[in-house]
Design a protein around this motif. Structure first.
Motif, PDB file in Angstrom:
ATOM      1  N   GLY A  25      56.572  39.194  40.653  1.00 30.16           N
ATOM      2  CA  GLY A  25      56.753  38.245  39.560  1.00 30.16           C
ATOM      3  C   GLY A  25      57.928  37.310  39.765  1.00 30.16           C
ATOM      4  O   GLY A  25      58.017  36.268  39.114  1.00 30.16           O
ATOM      5  N   GLN A  29      54.833  31.372  42.490  1.00 28.49           N
ATOM      6  CA  GLN A  29      53.434  31.683  42.209  1.00 28.49           C
ATOM      7  C   GLN A  29      52.462  30.627  42.725  1.00 28.49           C
ATOM      8  O   GLN A  29      51.279  30.921  42.915  1.00 28.49           O
ATOM      9  CB  GLN A  29      53.242  31.885  40.699  1.00 28.49           C
ATOM     10  CG  GLN A  29      54.074  33.020  40.129  1.00 28.49           C
ATOM     11  CD  GLN A  29      53.763  34.371  40.740  1.00 28.49           C
ATOM     12  OE1 GLN A  29      52.616  34.778  40.805  1.00 28.49           O
ATOM     13  NE2 GLN A  29      54.787  35.074  41.209  1.00 28.49           N
ATOM     14  N   HIS A  32      49.789  31.307  45.586  1.00 33.41           N
ATOM     15  CA  HIS A  32      48.566  32.026  45.226  1.00 33.41           C
ATOM     16  C   HIS A  32      47.490  31.037  44.792  1.00 33.41           C
ATOM     17  O   HIS A  32      46.321  31.168  45.150  1.00 33.41           O
ATOM     18  CB  HIS A  32      48.817  33.020  44.092  1.00 33.41           C
ATOM     19  CG  HIS A  32      49.935  33.972  44.333  1.00 33.41           C
ATOM     20  ND1 HIS A  32      50.022  34.764  45.460  1.00 33.41           N
ATOM     21  CD2 HIS A  32      51.028  34.269  43.592  1.00 33.41           C
ATOM     22  CE1 HIS A  32      51.107  35.501  45.404  1.00 33.41           C
ATOM     23  NE2 HIS A  32      51.750  35.211  44.272  1.00 33.41           N
ATOM     24  N   LEU A  63      43.805  30.745  34.674  1.00 40.27           N
ATOM     25  CA  LEU A  63      44.873  31.606  35.173  1.00 40.27           C
ATOM     26  C   LEU A  63      44.258  32.922  35.621  1.00 40.27           C
ATOM     27  O   LEU A  63      43.494  33.548  34.880  1.00 40.27           O
ATOM     28  CB  LEU A  63      45.917  31.876  34.083  1.00 40.27           C
ATOM     29  CG  LEU A  63      47.035  32.847  34.455  1.00 40.27           C
ATOM     30  CD1 LEU A  63      47.957  32.231  35.508  1.00 40.27           C
ATOM     31  CD2 LEU A  63      47.822  33.258  33.230  1.00 40.27           C
ATOM     32  N   ASP A  65      45.659  36.470  36.710  1.00 41.61           N
ATOM     33  CA  ASP A  65      46.897  37.242  36.622  1.00 41.61           C
ATOM     34  C   ASP A  65      46.629  38.636  37.172  1.00 41.61           C
ATOM     35  O   ASP A  65      45.902  39.417  36.567  1.00 41.61           O
ATOM     36  CB  ASP A  65      47.337  37.304  35.158  1.00 41.61           C
ATOM     37  CG  ASP A  65      48.682  37.957  34.946  1.00 41.61           C
ATOM     38  OD1 ASP A  65      49.298  38.438  35.919  1.00 41.61           O
ATOM     39  OD2 ASP A  65      49.126  37.992  33.777  1.00 41.61           O
ATOM     40  N   LEU A  67      47.981  41.862  37.500  1.00 42.97           N
ATOM     41  CA  LEU A  67      49.052  42.528  36.758  1.00 42.97           C
ATOM     42  C   LEU A  67      49.947  43.412  37.615  1.00 42.97           C
ATOM     43  O   LEU A  67      51.168  43.362  37.484  1.00 42.97           O
ATOM     44  CB  LEU A  67      48.440  43.347  35.615  1.00 42.97           C
ATOM     45  CG  LEU A  67      47.650  42.541  34.593  1.00 42.97           C
ATOM     46  CD1 LEU A  67      46.906  43.462  33.646  1.00 42.97           C
ATOM     47  CD2 LEU A  67      48.564  41.587  33.849  1.00 42.97           C
ATOM     48  N   GLY A  70      52.179  41.266  40.122  1.00 42.12           N
ATOM     49  CA  GLY A  70      53.040  40.212  39.610  1.00 42.12           C
ATOM     50  C   GLY A  70      52.574  38.830  40.027  1.00 42.12           C
ATOM     51  O   GLY A  70      53.223  37.838  39.731  1.00 42.12           O
ATOM     52  N   LYS A  72      50.265  35.469  40.083  1.00 41.06           N
ATOM     53  CA  LYS A  72      49.495  34.639  39.162  1.00 41.06           C
ATOM     54  C   LYS A  72      49.040  33.396  39.918  1.00 41.06           C
ATOM     55  O   LYS A  72      49.796  32.834  40.701  1.00 41.06           O
ATOM     56  CB  LYS A  72      50.335  34.222  37.966  1.00 41.06           C
ATOM     57  CG  LYS A  72      50.757  35.368  37.072  1.00 41.06           C
ATOM     58  CD  LYS A  72      51.684  34.860  35.964  1.00 41.06           C
ATOM     59  CE  LYS A  72      52.041  35.902  34.947  1.00 41.06           C
ATOM     60  NZ  LYS A  72      52.764  37.040  35.431  1.00 41.06           N
ATOM     61  N   ALA A  74      47.275  29.711  38.979  1.00 39.52           N
ATOM     62  CA  ALA A  74      46.812  28.772  37.959  1.00 39.52           C
ATOM     63  C   ALA A  74      46.176  27.581  38.670  1.00 39.52           C
ATOM     64  O   ALA A  74      46.686  27.097  39.679  1.00 39.52           O
ATOM     65  CB  ALA A  74      47.975  28.315  37.087  1.00 39.52           C
ATOM     66  N   LEU A  88      52.811  27.381  35.820  1.00 40.68           N
ATOM     67  CA  LEU A  88      51.846  28.142  35.031  1.00 40.68           C
ATOM     68  C   LEU A  88      51.668  27.500  33.662  1.00 40.68           C
ATOM     69  O   LEU A  88      52.651  27.172  32.999  1.00 40.68           O
ATOM     70  CB  LEU A  88      52.318  29.583  34.877  1.00 40.68           C
ATOM     71  CG  LEU A  88      52.473  30.374  36.175  1.00 40.68           C
ATOM     72  CD1 LEU A  88      53.054  31.759  35.891  1.00 40.68           C
ATOM     73  CD2 LEU A  88      51.143  30.508  36.894  1.00 40.68           C
ATOM     74  N   ALA A  95      41.933  32.808  30.859  1.00 40.85           N
ATOM     75  CA  ALA A  95      42.786  33.674  31.686  1.00 40.85           C
ATOM     76  C   ALA A  95      42.069  34.987  31.952  1.00 40.85           C
ATOM     77  O   ALA A  95      41.467  35.576  31.046  1.00 40.85           O
ATOM     78  CB  ALA A  95      44.116  33.939  30.987  1.00 40.85           C
ATOM     79  N   ARG A  97      42.934  38.744  33.465  1.00 38.58           N
ATOM     80  CA  ARG A  97      44.051  39.622  33.799  1.00 38.58           C
ATOM     81  C   ARG A  97      43.505  41.005  34.157  1.00 38.58           C
ATOM     82  O   ARG A  97      42.690  41.560  33.416  1.00 38.58           O
ATOM     83  CB  ARG A  97      45.004  39.746  32.619  1.00 38.58           C
ATOM     84  CG  ARG A  97      45.603  38.441  32.158  1.00 38.58           C
ATOM     85  CD  ARG A  97      46.525  38.626  30.943  1.00 38.58           C
ATOM     86  NE  ARG A  97      46.757  37.396  30.223  1.00 38.58           N
ATOM     87  CZ  ARG A  97      47.540  36.411  30.616  1.00 38.58           C
ATOM     88  NH1 ARG A  97      48.207  36.527  31.735  1.00 38.58           N
ATOM     89  NH2 ARG A  97      47.685  35.320  29.891  1.00 38.58           N
TER      90      ARG A  97
END
Length: 153
Positions: A25, A29, A32, A63, A65, A67, A70, A72, A74, A88, A95, A97
């Motif tokens: 996290g 990001q 990705h 998004l 995510d 989890l 960490g 993400k 977008a 983000l 989204a 997740r």
């Protein structure tokens, strides 16, 4: 060798240790999102995805995510291609997740989104209609038949 075929592995449900998400996290990001959009645009070029089917996605923000890593990603769909977002969105239109294992299970079609959703392993937030459109598009994809591909060795 004749008769040998590539077999996709069964992916167990797992959750990575919490420290991985804490480290992941803190990392940038946007890489990705760049990788994910490159893959999605490759699917467009190879006609795995149809531009006509993607029109309802135009201008929407998404998004992904992961989890327990960490990570993400977008992105948006505009001008007939997927584009990474370098920051983000506060409230994406849609989204997804889940832990890494759930996304891997989806990717190899070991599990479907409905099963993961009802087992509380996948969270889908945002525009419900858009979520159904994306889910139906993913369900309709004709993935290459890996099981029919010969092994290299």
């Amino acid at each position: 060798m004749s008769g040998n075929h590539f077999k996709l592995p069964t992916i167990p449900h797992f959750t990575l240790p919490a420290f991985i998400a804490r480290i992941g996290g803190r990392l940038p990001q946007w890489p990705h999102a760049c990788v994910l959009t490159a893959i999605l645009n490759g699917a467009l070029r190879t006609k795995l995805l149809s531009r006509d089917d993607l029109q309802p996605l135009a201008g929407k923000t998404f998004l992904i995510d992961v989890l327990d890593t960490g990570g993400k990603a977008a992105f948006t769909y505009r001008d007939e291609c997927f584009c990474p977002l370098f920051s983000l969105p506060e409230t994406p239109d849609l989204a997804f997740r889940a832990d890494l294992s759930a996304f891997l299970q989806l990717a190899v079609r070991q599990e479907d989104p409905d099963t993961l959703f009802f087992n509380r392993q996948l969270s889908i937030e945002g525009d419900t209609e858009l979520g159904l459109i994306v889910k139906n598009m993913l369900d309709a994809l004709e993935w290459p038949k890996f099981r029919d591909m010969p092994t290299i060795c």
